[in-house]
Design a protein around this motif. Structure first.
Motif, PDB file in Angstrom:
ATOM      1  N   ALA A 153     -42.179  26.555  25.435  1.00  0.00           N
ATOM      2  CA  ALA A 153     -40.815  26.580  25.070  1.00  0.00           C
ATOM      3  C   ALA A 153     -40.557  26.670  23.432  1.00  0.00           C
ATOM      4  O   ALA A 153     -39.653  27.264  23.070  1.00  0.00           O
ATOM      5  CB  ALA A 153     -39.862  25.839  25.749  1.00  0.00           C
ATOM      6  N   VAL A 154     -41.195  25.821  22.917  1.00  0.00           N
ATOM      7  CA  VAL A 154     -41.538  25.764  21.356  1.00  0.00           C
ATOM      8  C   VAL A 154     -41.569  27.113  20.914  1.00  0.00           C
ATOM      9  O   VAL A 154     -40.856  27.447  20.069  1.00  0.00           O
ATOM     10  CB  VAL A 154     -41.991  24.640  20.905  1.00  0.00           C
ATOM     11  CG1 VAL A 154     -42.194  24.670  19.339  1.00  0.00           C
ATOM     12  CG2 VAL A 154     -41.394  23.200  21.304  1.00  0.00           C
ATOM     13  N   LEU A 155     -42.710  27.770  21.345  1.00  0.00           N
ATOM     14  CA  LEU A 155     -43.346  29.016  20.626  1.00  0.00           C
ATOM     15  C   LEU A 155     -42.303  30.121  21.011  1.00  0.00           C
ATOM     16  O   LEU A 155     -41.908  30.676  20.066  1.00  0.00           O
ATOM     17  CB  LEU A 155     -44.462  29.401  21.386  1.00  0.00           C
ATOM     18  CG  LEU A 155     -45.823  28.750  20.970  1.00  0.00           C
ATOM     19  CD1 LEU A 155     -47.121  29.045  21.729  1.00  0.00           C
ATOM     20  CD2 LEU A 155     -46.040  29.218  19.371  1.00  0.00           C
ATOM     21  N   GLU A 202     -38.105  33.841  19.003  1.00  0.00           N
ATOM     22  CA  GLU A 202     -36.692  34.205  18.988  1.00  0.00           C
ATOM     23  C   GLU A 202     -36.109  34.144  17.895  1.00  0.00           C
ATOM     24  O   GLU A 202     -35.063  34.974  17.312  1.00  0.00           O
ATOM     25  CB  GLU A 202     -35.995  33.359  20.004  1.00  0.00           C
ATOM     26  CG  GLU A 202     -34.548  33.596  20.395  1.00  0.00           C
ATOM     27  CD  GLU A 202     -33.771  33.151  21.561  1.00  0.00           C
ATOM     28  OE1 GLU A 202     -32.707  32.667  21.237  1.00  0.00           O
ATOM     29  OE2 GLU A 202     -34.528  32.640  22.354  1.00  0.00           O
ATOM     30  N   HIS A 203     -36.100  33.298  16.969  1.00  0.00           N
ATOM     31  CA  HIS A 203     -35.681  33.012  15.470  1.00  0.00           C
ATOM     32  C   HIS A 203     -36.374  33.599  14.622  1.00  0.00           C
ATOM     33  O   HIS A 203     -36.028  33.745  13.344  1.00  0.00           O
ATOM     34  CB  HIS A 203     -35.534  31.557  15.163  1.00  0.00           C
ATOM     35  CG  HIS A 203     -34.494  30.817  16.003  1.00  0.00           C
ATOM     36  ND1 HIS A 203     -33.045  30.876  15.933  1.00  0.00           N
ATOM     37  CD2 HIS A 203     -34.704  29.707  17.316  1.00  0.00           C
ATOM     38  CE1 HIS A 203     -32.337  30.300  16.896  1.00  0.00           C
ATOM     39  NE2 HIS A 203     -33.247  29.644  17.694  1.00  0.00           N
ATOM     40  N   GLY A 204     -37.428  34.540  15.022  1.00  0.00           N
ATOM     41  CA  GLY A 204     -38.271  34.984  13.983  1.00  0.00           C
ATOM     42  C   GLY A 204     -39.228  34.168  12.984  1.00  0.00           C
ATOM     43  O   GLY A 204     -39.595  34.685  11.892  1.00  0.00           O
ATOM     44  N   LEU A 205     -39.403  32.994  13.357  1.00  0.00           N
ATOM     45  CA  LEU A 205     -40.170  32.042  12.700  1.00  0.00           C
ATOM     46  C   LEU A 205     -41.598  32.572  12.574  1.00  0.00           C
ATOM     47  O   LEU A 205     -42.421  32.499  11.517  1.00  0.00           O
ATOM     48  CB  LEU A 205     -40.048  30.712  12.978  1.00  0.00           C
ATOM     49  CG  LEU A 205     -38.505  30.086  12.632  1.00  0.00           C
ATOM     50  CD1 LEU A 205     -38.344  28.940  12.976  1.00  0.00           C
ATOM     51  CD2 LEU A 205     -38.274  30.278  10.918  1.00  0.00           C
ATOM     52  N   VAL A 206     -42.215  33.004  13.641  1.00  0.00           N
ATOM     53  CA  VAL A 206     -43.395  33.434  14.044  1.00  0.00           C
ATOM     54  C   VAL A 206     -43.240  34.859  14.772  1.00  0.00           C
ATOM     55  O   VAL A 206     -42.513  34.919  15.561  1.00  0.00           O
ATOM     56  CB  VAL A 206     -44.298  32.496  14.782  1.00  0.00           C
ATOM     57  CG1 VAL A 206     -44.633  31.367  13.876  1.00  0.00           C
ATOM     58  CG2 VAL A 206     -43.888  31.922  16.312  1.00  0.00           C
ATOM     59  N   ALA A 207     -44.439  35.638  14.561  1.00  0.00           N
ATOM     60  CA  ALA A 207     -44.340  36.719  15.287  1.00  0.00           C
ATOM     61  C   ALA A 207     -44.839  36.570  16.766  1.00  0.00           C
ATOM     62  O   ALA A 207     -45.554  35.557  17.074  1.00  0.00           O
ATOM     63  CB  ALA A 207     -45.484  37.814  14.442  1.00  0.00           C
ATOM     64  N   SER A 208     -44.487  37.399  17.640  1.00  0.00           N
ATOM     65  CA  SER A 208     -45.018  37.512  19.045  1.00  0.00           C
ATOM     66  C   SER A 208     -46.172  37.921  19.056  1.00  0.00           C
ATOM     67  O   SER A 208     -46.877  38.585  18.329  1.00  0.00           O
ATOM     68  CB  SER A 208     -44.234  38.703  19.672  1.00  0.00           C
ATOM     69  OG  SER A 208     -42.809  38.204  19.757  1.00  0.00           O
ATOM     70  N   GLY A 209     -47.261  37.335  20.131  1.00  0.00           N
ATOM     71  CA  GLY A 209     -48.546  37.337  20.207  1.00  0.00           C
ATOM     72  C   GLY A 209     -48.748  38.339  20.848  1.00  0.00           C
ATOM     73  O   GLY A 209     -49.259  39.426  21.562  1.00  0.00           O
ATOM     74  N   ALA A 264     -48.532  35.349  14.398  1.00  0.00           N
ATOM     75  CA  ALA A 264     -48.462  34.703  15.847  1.00  0.00           C
ATOM     76  C   ALA A 264     -49.562  33.848  16.221  1.00  0.00           C
ATOM     77  O   ALA A 264     -50.740  33.447  15.674  1.00  0.00           O
ATOM     78  CB  ALA A 264     -49.080  36.019  16.641  1.00  0.00           C
ATOM     79  N   ILE A 265     -48.959  32.901  17.008  1.00  0.00           N
ATOM     80  CA  ILE A 265     -49.922  31.721  17.579  1.00  0.00           C
ATOM     81  C   ILE A 265     -50.032  31.853  18.982  1.00  0.00           C
ATOM     82  O   ILE A 265     -49.175  32.155  19.845  1.00  0.00           O
ATOM     83  CB  ILE A 265     -48.843  30.250  17.374  1.00  0.00           C
ATOM     84  CG1 ILE A 265     -48.541  30.065  16.098  1.00  0.00           C
ATOM     85  CG2 ILE A 265     -49.490  29.232  18.207  1.00  0.00           C
ATOM     86  CD1 ILE A 265     -47.576  28.940  15.669  1.00  0.00           C
ATOM     87  N   ALA A 266     -51.456  31.790  19.367  1.00  0.00           N
ATOM     88  CA  ALA A 266     -51.826  32.184  20.630  1.00  0.00           C
ATOM     89  C   ALA A 266     -51.180  31.080  21.517  1.00  0.00           C
ATOM     90  O   ALA A 266     -51.026  29.879  21.279  1.00  0.00           O
ATOM     91  CB  ALA A 266     -53.079  31.951  20.830  1.00  0.00           C
ATOM     92  N   GLU A 267     -50.791  31.451  22.949  1.00  0.00           N
ATOM     93  CA  GLU A 267     -50.283  30.527  23.887  1.00  0.00           C
ATOM     94  C   GLU A 267     -51.288  29.719  24.505  1.00  0.00           C
ATOM     95  O   GLU A 267     -52.638  30.150  24.726  1.00  0.00           O
ATOM     96  CB  GLU A 267     -49.696  31.306  25.157  1.00  0.00           C
ATOM     97  CG  GLU A 267     -48.336  32.155  24.412  1.00  0.00           C
ATOM     98  CD  GLU A 267     -47.708  32.949  25.595  1.00  0.00           C
ATOM     99  OE1 GLU A 267     -48.094  32.807  26.646  1.00  0.00           O
ATOM    100  OE2 GLU A 267     -46.732  33.611  25.174  1.00  0.00           O
TER     101      GLU A 267
END
Length: 167
Positions: free
Chosen positions: A153-155, A160-167, A133-136
């Motif tokens: 919006a990029v995050l 949404e596409h599963g490229l990074v986990a939700s923070g 996950a990437i912090a907002e």
């Protein structure tokens, strides 16, 4: 039939002067019919179904019983002549249906799922395993609402596409 077989799918080859060549040829066609663009009814099956239909096949589990005994992890296909078994080779892929996706034989076992960890487009890896996950963005000496909105919006698109986990 002949003892000469192809290296990957063990398809029987015709031998010079062989009598009843049609038996080897028909056996090879039957195996190709099960494996090429194959559809498996289930993966990890241990017990043969009671009323299979010709052309149906199953990916067997580690301890199959009954008519499947002695064929762990192979592909069992029902034909007019009874059960046929395919010893899977690296790269063999069978469709399991919309809910499970593909089964891929890799590394000596079956990998079940719609994806296999990477997506390549024209030989270039585009998507790999999901990242952490990437912090907002928050706070800071200078607040730039427009930049934050774009980053968010990029995050969100990446999540949404599963490229990074939700923070």
């Amino acid at each position: 039939m002949t003892d000469i077989t192809t290296p990957r799918l063990a398809l029987p080859m015709l031998a010079a002067g062989q009598a009843q060549k049609e038996m080897s040829h028909n056996e090879a066609l039957t195996r190709v019919d099960l494996a090429l663009n194959g559809f498996a009814m289930a993966a990890g099956a241990e017990t043969p179904p009671e009323a299979p239909e010709p052309g149906q096949c199953w990916i067997l589990g580690g301890a199959p019983e009954g008519a499947w005994e002695g064929h762990p992890h192979e592909v069992a296909g029902w034909t007019e002549g009874g059960w046929r078994f395919l010893d899977p080779c690296a790269g063999m892929r069978l469709w399991l249906g919309e809910s499970e996706g593909f089964a891929l034989f890799s590394g000596g076992g079956w990998v079940i799922g719609k994806t296999f960890g990477r997506l390549f487009v024209e030989g270039l890896q585009i998507v790999g395993p999901q990242a952490e996950a990437i912090a907002e963005p928050s706070g800071g000496a200078v607040v730039d609402a427009e930049a934050r909105a774009v980053i968010l919006a990029v995050l969100n698109a990446m999540r949404e596409h599963g490229l990074v986990a939700s923070g």
